[in-house]
Scaffold this motif. Structure first.
Motif, short mmCIF file in Angstrom:
data_model
loop_
_atom_site.label_atom_id
_atom_site.label_comp_id
_atom_site.label_asym_id
_atom_site.label_seq_id
_atom_site.Cartn_x
_atom_site.Cartn_y
_atom_site.Cartn_z
N GLY A 71 0.82 -1.22 0.00
CA GLY A 71 0.00 0.00 0.00
C GLY A 71 0.85 1.26 0.00
N SER A 72 1.90 1.28 0.80
CA SER A 72 2.78 2.45 0.87
C SER A 72 3.42 2.73 -0.49
CB SER A 72 3.90 2.22 1.89
OG SER A 72 3.35 2.12 3.17
N ARG A 73 3.81 1.65 -1.17
CA ARG A 73 4.43 1.78 -2.50
C ARG A 73 3.42 2.37 -3.49
NH1 ARG A 73 9.81 1.51 -3.87
NH2 ARG A 73 10.08 0.95 -6.03
N ALA A 74 2.18 1.88 -3.41
CA ALA A 74 1.13 2.35 -4.32
C ALA A 74 0.91 3.86 -4.12
CB ALA A 74 -0.16 1.58 -4.08
N ALA A 131 -9.59 6.03 3.13
CA ALA A 131 -9.49 4.97 2.11
C ALA A 131 -9.72 3.62 2.76
CB ALA A 131 -8.12 4.99 1.45
N ALA A 132 -10.40 2.73 2.02
CA ALA A 132 -10.68 1.39 2.55
C ALA A 132 -9.80 0.32 1.91
CB ALA A 132 -12.15 1.04 2.35
N ASN A 133 -9.13 0.67 0.81
CA ASN A 133 -8.28 -0.32 0.12
C ASN A 133 -7.22 0.45 -0.68
OD1 ASN A 133 -9.36 0.25 -2.66
ND2 ASN A 133 -11.25 -0.47 -1.69
N HIS A 134 -6.29 -0.27 -1.28
CA HIS A 134 -5.19 0.39 -1.98
C HIS A 134 -5.68 1.24 -3.14
CE1 HIS A 134 -1.94 -2.69 -0.54
NE2 HIS A 134 -2.71 -2.26 0.43
N GLN A 135 -6.61 0.70 -3.92
CA GLN A 135 -7.06 1.43 -5.10
C GLN A 135 -7.75 2.73 -4.69
OE1 GLN A 135 -6.38 0.03 -8.39
NE2 GLN A 135 -6.49 2.24 -8.59
N GLU A 136 -8.52 2.64 -3.62
CA GLU A 136 -9.20 3.84 -3.15
C GLU A 136 -8.18 4.86 -2.63
OE1 GLU A 136 -13.43 4.08 -1.58
OE2 GLU A 136 -12.24 3.70 0.22
N ALA A 137 -7.14 4.39 -1.97
CA ALA A 137 -6.08 5.29 -1.49
C ALA A 137 -5.43 6.00 -2.67
CB ALA A 137 -5.04 4.51 -0.68
#
Lengths: 406, 182
Positions: free
Chosen positions: A11-14, A139-145
């Motif tokens: 997630g941090s990378r995304a 955000a609830a997930n990586h894509q949302e973040a």
């Protein structure tokens, strides 16, 4: 969306890759768990020559926040990230940034606050700056973040308001899942290069004063205006979310999928609701726990799940619409206003008063509103807990429970 | 859905192992999720990490309480920590051990596999880092990842560490894969 655009990333990378593609001019941060990987990745991009931003190392979070405040005041795009005690140390500057109407964007990797010291996830940190005048996204997930970071810059620059994106520490920052990172061109289509208007930033050719002394004659109007501008931004947040989704399609909602008859699926940038049109119970939450909630309750046709993506400004009308046919409401949250109740609970209770008249609405009279505090200091929130909460909601003997163990 | 739980100790690469499985499973076309349960950040402390692999998007984020695959990187944890919590007869159990000193486990877990990962790690790396080694056994005994996808995951994850590290890790999982076969 061709599958090959999808990657599996931390997630941090995304988040770091998205910031790289957005291209701020100045990044400043002080490392704190669990925010660290985001700013380490950005430092790596800078060191490798993949990013051209100034990376200013700071001696504390207070300094990091002050550096991005100053940089933003010169009319450039800025970024920082922090967590927990770091955010608390920034508090004074966080308020100043909003008061100065600077379009600062910052990620908060949500973590518990001391004492006792704890490095794991909950929402106690962001709640302390809830009232500072920032737009608060969850955000609830990586894509949302990823999507919310792009949206954040658009909102910040259009509205001259700072935006904080909240991502659950460890649960999102340290997890791997498939995600699509929007490229520079795609972002540029939606988010043009930042060109603030003359007179709105510090420029020797166009001298202005920012952050002046305001006497009782004028101060109050600045607060009133900030409040009204935040509230008035709700429709714009909705529109900007839709505009981004038209350019960039990967799903960022846990409920996306074929619509089944009798189910309502609202997903509009402020909230997402998935469930029956006339639910017995609506379960409401912020952040990554929504996935666990939707998974736990997926086979229950009488329960709807409401995800709140924008916490400030508070989308009270959107929430009230989702609750108009409900009997019970369970507000599940990872923070508590000690001595009162969960902050989301009190916000929702207040939000259900009639906006126009100020009187208690028809909902309040018959709605059974319950508050469940979960996951403080990183306590795992299990599907079993969620199922037990759903069973507990109709009971009449309490309004607030801490659910730590089932 | 496969629910994988990995037990090891701080410093053994428990988290990296989970990430490698998720990356490899993603290359195989699965949806995948990996996340750690960090304890205190201290070398030697018991640590768990988790991986979910499914053909549908994975939305739950609870930790794994009913593993379908259990990987025990450090056998000294058996008896010290309840590493078998939630495991059933159907759970695939992979333990880093040269020989079975727990005769009762074979009855409890018919799908028990032992792999001499420490031996292989000492031979190849000169130290007891078993996190990649033991994945060879996983590729051999489950359908979610192949040896090829694991090699690809190692190349991606360890890209910054250089060719020598990648080659050693690939050699290690291949050796583990073959040992299990014999």
């Amino acid at each position: 969306m061709p599958k090959n655009e999808k990657q599996i990333l931390e997630g941090s990378r995304a988040i770091a890759l998205t910031i790289k593609n957005i291209g701020p001019a100045v990044v400043s941060a002080y490392p704190i768990t669990p925010q660290t990987h985001i700013v380490e990745d950005l430092a790596e991009f800078k060191a490798d020559g993949r990013s051209g931003f100034e990376y200013v190392r700071a001696e504390s979070e207070f300094a990091a926040a002050s550096i991005i405040l100053g940089a933003s005041a010169t009319g450039v795009r800025v970024y920082s990230a922090t967590s927990s005690q770091g955010l608390l140390l920034m508090t004074e500057v966080v308020h100043n940034i909003a008061g100065l109407r600077l379009p600062v964007v910052m990620t908060c990797a949500n973590r518990a606050i001391s004492s006792p010291i704890n490095i794991w996830n909950d929402h106690s940190d962001v709640i302390t700056v809830r009232d500072a005048g920032w737009i608060q996204l969850f955000a609830a997930n990586h894509q949302e973040a990823v999507n919310q970071h792009v949206l954040a810059y658009k909102l910040a620059e259009k509205l001259r308001l700072p935006v904080m994106i909240n991502v659950d520490g460890f649960i999102l920052t340290h997890s791997y899942e498939p995600v699509v990172i929007p490229g520079r061109e795609k972002i540029r289509k939606y988010l043009p290069a930042y060109r603030p208007s003359a007179g709105s930033y510090l420029d020797p050719k166009n001298p202005v004063t920012l952050g002046a002394f305001f006497t009782p004659q004028d101060y109050m109007e600045t607060r009133e205006q900030l409040h009204h501008d935040l509230v008035a931004s709700l429709p714009m947040i909705k529109n900007e979310y839709q505009a981004w989704k038209k350019i960039f399609h990967p799903s960022d909602d846990e409920a996306s999928g074929p619509k089944t008859p009798g189910r309502m699926n609202i997903d509009n940038g402020l909230i997402s609701y998935y469930g029956p049109q006339k639910p017995d119970t609506v379960v409401i939450a912020l952040g990554s726990v929504i996935g666990t909630i939707r998974s736990a309750l997926r086979d229950n046709p009488r329960i709807g799940v409401l995800k709140i993506k924008v916490y400030r400004p508070f989308p009270a009308a959107e929430i009230a619409t989702c609750l108009q046919n409900a009997k019970n409401v369970a507000i599940i949250e990872k923070a508590v206003s000690l001595g009162q109740a969960g902050p989301l609970y009190t916000d929702i209770a207040a939000g259900l008063t009639e906006v126009e008249t100020g009187s208690l609405s028809k909902y309040n009279k018959r709605l059974n509103l319950k508050n469940y505090i979960v996951g403080l200091g990183g306590r795992d929130v299990t599907e079993k807990m969620i199922i037990e909460i759903a069973k507990d909601v109709p009971k009449k003997n309490h309004y607030l429970k801490f659910i730590g163990q089932i | 859905m496969e629910n994988i739980r990995i037990h090891g100790r701080g410093g053994q690469g428990v988290v990296t192992a989970a990430e490698l499985i998720a990356i490899a499973a993603f290359y195989e076309g699965w949806e995948a999720q990996a996340f750690p349960n960090f304890g205190v950040e201290r070398t030697g402390a018991p640590i768990q990490s988790f991986v979910r692999v499914d053909d549908k998007p994975i939305i739950t984020r609870e930790q794994i309480y009913r593993p379908t695959i259990l990987i025990i990187q450090d056998a000294t944890l058996i008896g010290a920590v309840d590493v078998f919590a939630g495991a059933t007869q159907k759970t695939t159990v992979i333990i880093n051990a040269a020989r079975n000193i727990w005769p009762e486990l074979k009855n409890k877990f018919p799908r028990l596999y032992l792999t001499p990962a420490t031996e292989i790690a000492l031979e190849i790396f000169g130290k007891n880092i078993v996190n990649t080694v033991i994945l060879g056994a996983l590729a051999k005994n489950t359908k979610i990842v192949s040896l090829d996808s694991l090699k690809k995951a190692i190349r991606e994850k360890f890209a910054a560490k250089g060719e020598a590290v990648i080659a050693k890790n690939i050699l290690a999982i291949t050796k583990d894969y073959e040992k299990i076969k014999n």
